[in-house]
Design a protein around this motif. Structure first.
Motif, PDB file in Angstrom:
ATOM      1  N   UNK A  34       2.225   1.801  -3.255  1.00  0.00           N
ATOM      2  CA  UNK A  34       2.183   0.453  -3.802  1.00  0.00           C
ATOM      3  C   UNK A  34       3.054  -0.498  -2.967  1.00  0.00           C
ATOM      4  N   UNK A  35       4.236  -0.034  -2.598  1.00  0.00           N
ATOM      5  CA  UNK A  35       5.144  -0.837  -1.774  1.00  0.00           C
ATOM      6  C   UNK A  35       4.513  -1.137  -0.411  1.00  0.00           C
ATOM      7  N   UNK A  36       3.829  -0.164   0.162  1.00  0.00           N
ATOM      8  CA  UNK A  36       3.194  -0.352   1.469  1.00  0.00           C
ATOM      9  C   UNK A  36       2.035  -1.333   1.393  1.00  0.00           C
ATOM     10  N   UNK A  37       1.161  -1.165   0.413  1.00  0.00           N
ATOM     11  CA  UNK A  37       0.005  -2.051   0.311  1.00  0.00           C
ATOM     12  C   UNK A  37       0.400  -3.453  -0.139  1.00  0.00           C
ATOM     13  N   UNK A  38       1.372  -3.544  -1.032  1.00  0.00           N
ATOM     14  CA  UNK A  38       1.851  -4.840  -1.496  1.00  0.00           C
ATOM     15  C   UNK A  38       2.472  -5.610  -0.320  1.00  0.00           C
ATOM     16  N   UNK A  39       3.045  -4.889   0.630  1.00  0.00           N
ATOM     17  CA  UNK A  39       3.663  -5.528   1.798  1.00  0.00           C
ATOM     18  C   UNK A  39       2.633  -6.311   2.605  1.00  0.00           C
ATOM     19  N   UNK A  40       1.412  -5.785   2.736  1.00  0.00           N
ATOM     20  CA  UNK A  40       0.368  -6.506   3.453  1.00  0.00           C
ATOM     21  C   UNK A  40       0.111  -7.854   2.792  1.00  0.00           C
TER      22      UNK A  40
END
Length: 145
Positions: free
Chosen positions: A8-14
């Motif tokens: 979630x943290x990785x995709x939200x970063x985009x």
């Protein structure tokens, strides 16, 4: 739980980085064209701010649920600082992102106090841009997705 929060943290970063870029480009375009600061400009900047704060909360949750924390406890701070990968994940990335988010928040707060449109665009454009550059500088790209 750790894997879910990490994803979630990785995709939200985009989304966060994209929205910050849009907010910066919008503010710089408004500044260069000397146009009025509209409700749409405010919404773009506010959405980027909200996404940034959610990203911070996800990052803090990830940091404290991370297996890296146990490694840091075992090695101590001296051991963490000697290991470049651990230092990036446990010290540089969180600290730089806190500074970046502070600058983004200051940009949002200061734009509300400015009475002229040029000042509003400057506050948002420049402080969001510095925050975005800081965020991009400390992303652990080797571990990202």
């Amino acid at each position: 739980m750790y894997t879910t929060v990490l994803n979630l943290h990785s995709y939200w970063a985009f989304a966060t980085l994209g929205l910050l870029l849009i907010a910066v480009l919008n503010a710089l375009a408004g500044l260069s064209k000397k146009r009025a600061f509209t409700a749409n400009d405010r919404k773009i900047s506010l959405i980027a701010l909200i996404f940034s704060h959610v990203q911070l909360l996800l990052g803090l949750l990830l940091l404290f649920s991370s297996p890296y924390m146990q490694t840091a406890k075992d090695l101590g701070m001296g051991g963490v600082m000697k290991n470049a990968d651990l230092r990036l994940v446990l010290v540089e990335h969180p600290l730089t992102n806190l500074i970046a988010l502070t600058l983004i928040t200051i940009g949002w707060s200061r734009h509300k106090k400015d009475m002229n449109d040029t000042g509003k665009f400057k506050k948002i454009g420049y402080l969001y841009l510095i925050g975005l550059i800081l965020l991009l500088s400390r992303i652990p790209y080797s571990q990202w997705l």
